[in-house]
Enzyme design. Structure first.
Site, PDB file in Angstrom:
ATOM      1  N   GLU A 169     -36.722 -29.595  -0.137  1.00  0.00           N
ATOM      2  CA  GLU A 169     -35.303 -29.271   0.036  1.00  0.00           C
ATOM      3  C   GLU A 169     -34.591 -30.192   1.025  1.00  0.00           C
ATOM      4  O   GLU A 169     -34.138 -29.747   2.090  1.00  0.00           O
ATOM      5  CB  GLU A 169     -35.147 -27.809   0.479  1.00  0.00           C
ATOM      6  CG  GLU A 169     -35.766 -26.809  -0.480  1.00  0.00           C
ATOM      7  CD  GLU A 169     -35.594 -25.353  -0.039  1.00  0.00           C
ATOM      8  OE1 GLU A 169     -35.176 -25.130   1.103  1.00  0.00           O
ATOM      9  OE2 GLU A 169     -35.894 -24.459  -0.843  1.00  0.00           O
ATOM     10  N   GLU A 352     -40.519 -22.634  -5.674  1.00  0.00           N
ATOM     11  CA  GLU A 352     -40.228 -21.478  -4.807  1.00  0.00           C
ATOM     12  C   GLU A 352     -39.285 -20.545  -5.538  1.00  0.00           C
ATOM     13  O   GLU A 352     -38.288 -20.991  -6.119  1.00  0.00           O
ATOM     14  CB  GLU A 352     -39.513 -21.882  -3.504  1.00  0.00           C
ATOM     15  CG  GLU A 352     -40.398 -22.465  -2.459  1.00  0.00           C
ATOM     16  CD  GLU A 352     -39.632 -22.803  -1.170  1.00  0.00           C
ATOM     17  OE1 GLU A 352     -38.628 -22.127  -0.844  1.00  0.00           O
ATOM     18  OE2 GLU A 352     -40.050 -23.767  -0.511  1.00  0.00           O
TER      19      GLU A 352
END
Ligand code: IFM
Length: 446
Positions: A169, A352
């Site tokens: 991320e 995720e």
């Protein structure tokens, strides 16, 4: 409550990978056996972490990793996604910390012995403080330091790793850390946020070259987070705001990787707020990927603001998670199919997906039925994207266990395993049992 998938579900095919995920700073503890990182500094700054906590002990995973590997194996997963603490490997003076490497080597060996594929992320936000002291991600040199670190790790780990992700991320390490200022190091500066994003992507490209050389058999790629950007109203201004937000928060990270350029929004930014991009950078960034990791939690709604930019409209209507995030499973299908339409994608893994809930053990049990429902809905949303023609090779639940949720501290629990932070006891929640049943049912069919 159970999680039910049709027997014909593509998620039940033998090659589909199911796993659980964690990250170093969030679970490891044992801070005294690694270099301090930017999150240690941030935690030590009053007011930065909601409950005033830190990552010094966390889930004490460094001391309890054997027990945790048994926990993971007991779930019947195919894979475990973990991250490496850079500061456990490379010391301030540039030397290699063999004890740090040995910790991960033992862990990886234990996973391999149980046939659990290791998905290793090299950078999940815990930049060594000694690099921050030198400018951190604002310093272009950090990207080259990252490639050196990737070299040390990938040589040492050899064939133990099934997949490497360079970064987790980068949006968070750039935007949340340097523009919104809510993550370490807590800066609020637009130009800096964009510069950091660029250096992170450069670091990714440089490290990819190293990984493809040292670990050519591993699946090498990157993990990005996505949130569909919806307009608050159908007004032209709000629709444009949502499109800008999408370019800025989603496409800003994927487009350079897959097409070697930033979204057109960049050209509309004031020159003084654009990142410095050196000749040749975009070609380095756009290295071929073996896989793309997609993290998904919720959607975001935007409206136009008076500065010609966009502002998010926080959700108020249930269903919300304990983070205040809207439960919006169809957004997962939407982002997946949107990128499937826009880009020539490598195989995708959902790296995720999960929800924080206000879990409390009652007579030794944690009945997190809302989380069970969340997984059920998001697995079906993943299935819908596959059925629409997209290649998705795996799904990881975030997270294996409750852990340090960054600026929220320990108050928000994302785990499928409950952690009592006083005794460090781990207890399977109902969601862990429901997922375990899905995995076990699948084994029986094989
Ligand atoms: O806990 C984080 C994780 O470290 C990165 N992705 C989002 C999760 C939930 O906020």
């Amino acid at each position: 409550m159970k999680i039910t998938l049709a027997t014909t579900s593509p998620l039940l095919k033998p090659d589909f990978v199911f796993g659980v995920a964690t990250a170093a700073f969030q679970i490891e503890g044992a801070a005294d056996s690694r270099e301090p990182c930017i999150w240690d500094t941030f935690c030590a700054t009053p007011g930065r972490i909601k409950d005033g906590s830190d990552g010094l002990v966390a889930c004490d995973h460094v001391n309890r990793w054997r027990e945790d590997v048994e926990l993971i194996a007991g779930l019947g997963v195919d894979a475990y996604r973990l991250s490496i603490a850079w500061g456990r490997i490379i010391r301030r003076d540039g030397s290699i910390n063999q004890a740090g490497l040995d910790f991960y080597l033992q862990l990886l060996d234990a996973l391999q012995a149980r046939n659990i594929k290791a998905f290793v992320t090299l950078y999940h936000w815990d930049l060594p403080q000694y690099l921050q002291d030198n400018g951190g991600w604002l310093n272009r040199d950090t990207a080259y330091k990252f490639a050196e670190y990737a070299d040390v790790v990938s040589r040492a780990f050899g064939s133990r790793v099934y997949s490497y992700a360079t970064l987790n991320e980068p949006f968070c390490s750039a935007y949340l850390s340097y523009e919104a200022g809510i993550h370490a190091p807590g800066v609020q500066n637009r130009k800096q946020g964009r510069q950091v994003a660029h250096h992170l992507l450069l670091a990714h490209g440089l490290a990819m070259q190293v990984l493809q050389k040292n670990a050519p058999k591993a699946l090498n790629g990157i993990v990005l987070n996505f949130s569909p950007c919806h307009a608050a109203t159908n007004s032209e201004a709000d629709l444009r705001a949502a499109d800008m937000a999408d370019q800025y928060h989603n496409q800003w990270y994927i487009q350079p990787l897959l097409e070697g350029c930033y979204p057109t929004l960049l050209e509309h930014l004031p020159a003084a707020e654009q990142p410095d991009i050196a000749e040749g950078d975009m070609a380095i960034i756009a290295q071929p990927l073996d896989f793309l990791g997609v993290n998904y939690y919720t959607r975001t709604v935007y409206r136009a603001n008076s500065k010609g930019w966009f502002s998010d409209v926080p959700p108020t209507e249930p269903p919300l998670t304990d983070m205040g995030w809207e439960i919006y499973p169809q957004g997962l299908t939407e982002v997946l199919l949107d990128m499937h339409r826009r880009y020539k994608l490598p195989p995708v893994y959902i790296t995720e997906n999960g929800a924080a809930m206000p879990d409390k053990p009652v007579q030794g049990k944690v009945q997190d039925q809302a989380r069970v429902a969340y997984f059920q809905q998001h697995l079906l949303a993943t299935e819908a994207a596959i059925n629409a023609g997209m290649r998705i090779d795996g799904y990881f639940a975030w997270s294996l266990m409750d852990n340090f949720e960054w600026a929220e501290g320990y108050a928000k629990r994302f785990g499928i395993v409950y952690v009592d932070y006083v005794s460090q006891q781990r207890t399977l929640k109902a969601s862990a049992i429901a997922l375990r049943d899905v995995f076990a049912g699948r084994q029986q069919q094989r």
